[in-house]
Enzyme design. Sequence first.
Site, short mmCIF file in Angstrom:
data_model
loop_
_atom_site.label_atom_id
_atom_site.label_comp_id
_atom_site.label_asym_id
_atom_site.label_seq_id
_atom_site.Cartn_x
_atom_site.Cartn_y
_atom_site.Cartn_z
CB THR A 108 27.08 -34.43 -34.48
OG1 THR A 108 27.89 -34.36 -35.49
CG2 THR A 108 25.52 -33.84 -34.64
CG PHE B 200 21.98 -36.30 -32.49
CD1 PHE B 200 21.80 -36.30 -33.78
CD2 PHE B 200 23.46 -36.84 -32.45
CE1 PHE B 200 22.32 -36.65 -34.82
CE2 PHE B 200 24.25 -37.14 -33.37
CZ PHE B 200 23.87 -37.05 -34.66
#
Length: 300
Positions: free
Chosen positions: A172, A174
Amino acid sequence: MVAPVPRIAYFGPRGTFTEQAARGFGSDLEPRETIPAALEAARTGEAELACVPVENSVEGAVPATMDALAEGAPLIAVAETVLAVRFSLLVRPGGGPVRTVASHPHALAQVRHWLAANLPDAVAVAATSTAAAAVAVQRGEHDAAVTAPVAAEHYPLEVAATDLADVRDAKTRFLLLRGPGALPEPTGSDRTSVVVTAPDRVGVLSDVLVEFALRGVNLTRIESRPTKGPLGEYRFYIDFDGHVAEPRVGDALAALRRHCPDTRFLGSYPKAVREDVVAENADFVAAAEWVVAIREGRGA
Ligand SMILES: O=C(O)C(=O)C[C@]1(C(=O)O)C=C[C@@H](O)C=C1
């Protein structure tokens, strides 16, 4: 004098992957229950910066982040980080059978096969974040939570399973954002992000893409989301290699703005994983200097 530590509002509560990401940027951290609330804290000045998830290698974009960045007062990304995501299953100690499993929809989507194989009768329930799911389990609202491994350190729950991931090496990304101001310096390995509402005319998207291609600017992401206005009206989120300070990138951005006046700059910031962009800026600089010389009557 020691510079004060900037306060970072992150998508919480404590124990989310986003908290883990924010720890890489600073130590004065404040959780917010939702992504829009974390971003709003940076807009109002309650926090200097906000840390939110933006995309996952399995589930794609995080819609709450995309929508919140396109609307409201502008924010710009000043840094990014990428985390490997593997999940833990947390339950109440001595909690009995697992009938419901709660988590963030992105997390549930990344362990769908694991749940089908290991808890086939359990009902998956969406929570606002992985850590909010842990809170719900602690309160007795659900039986199990799919969380970031660090959540086990924050909540009095038992780790029933670790390393849950249907796709190995899922990641992921960010962003760290703040209100508009001086941009981070170019590093030679930067990314620029924009959101564009394309006018409804034949070929506009093709025109935009050509502007990048002509200048040798590599796109790293293009996504669309509805504007929430008329059916069929979309915004395009475009990420590309390079920093707006580079002539060819600035030039591409200016061309983009000519095609799509509704273009919002979302930042030029160093890439989490260094990838030197082999980009030829010299010819853009030389050509611009040539034009300046002509204008000033020094060249032809
Ligand atoms: O709920 C969390 O822990 C988050 O930080 C959010 C989030 C996401 O939005 O994708 C972050 C990483 C994982 O992919 C699952 C959930």
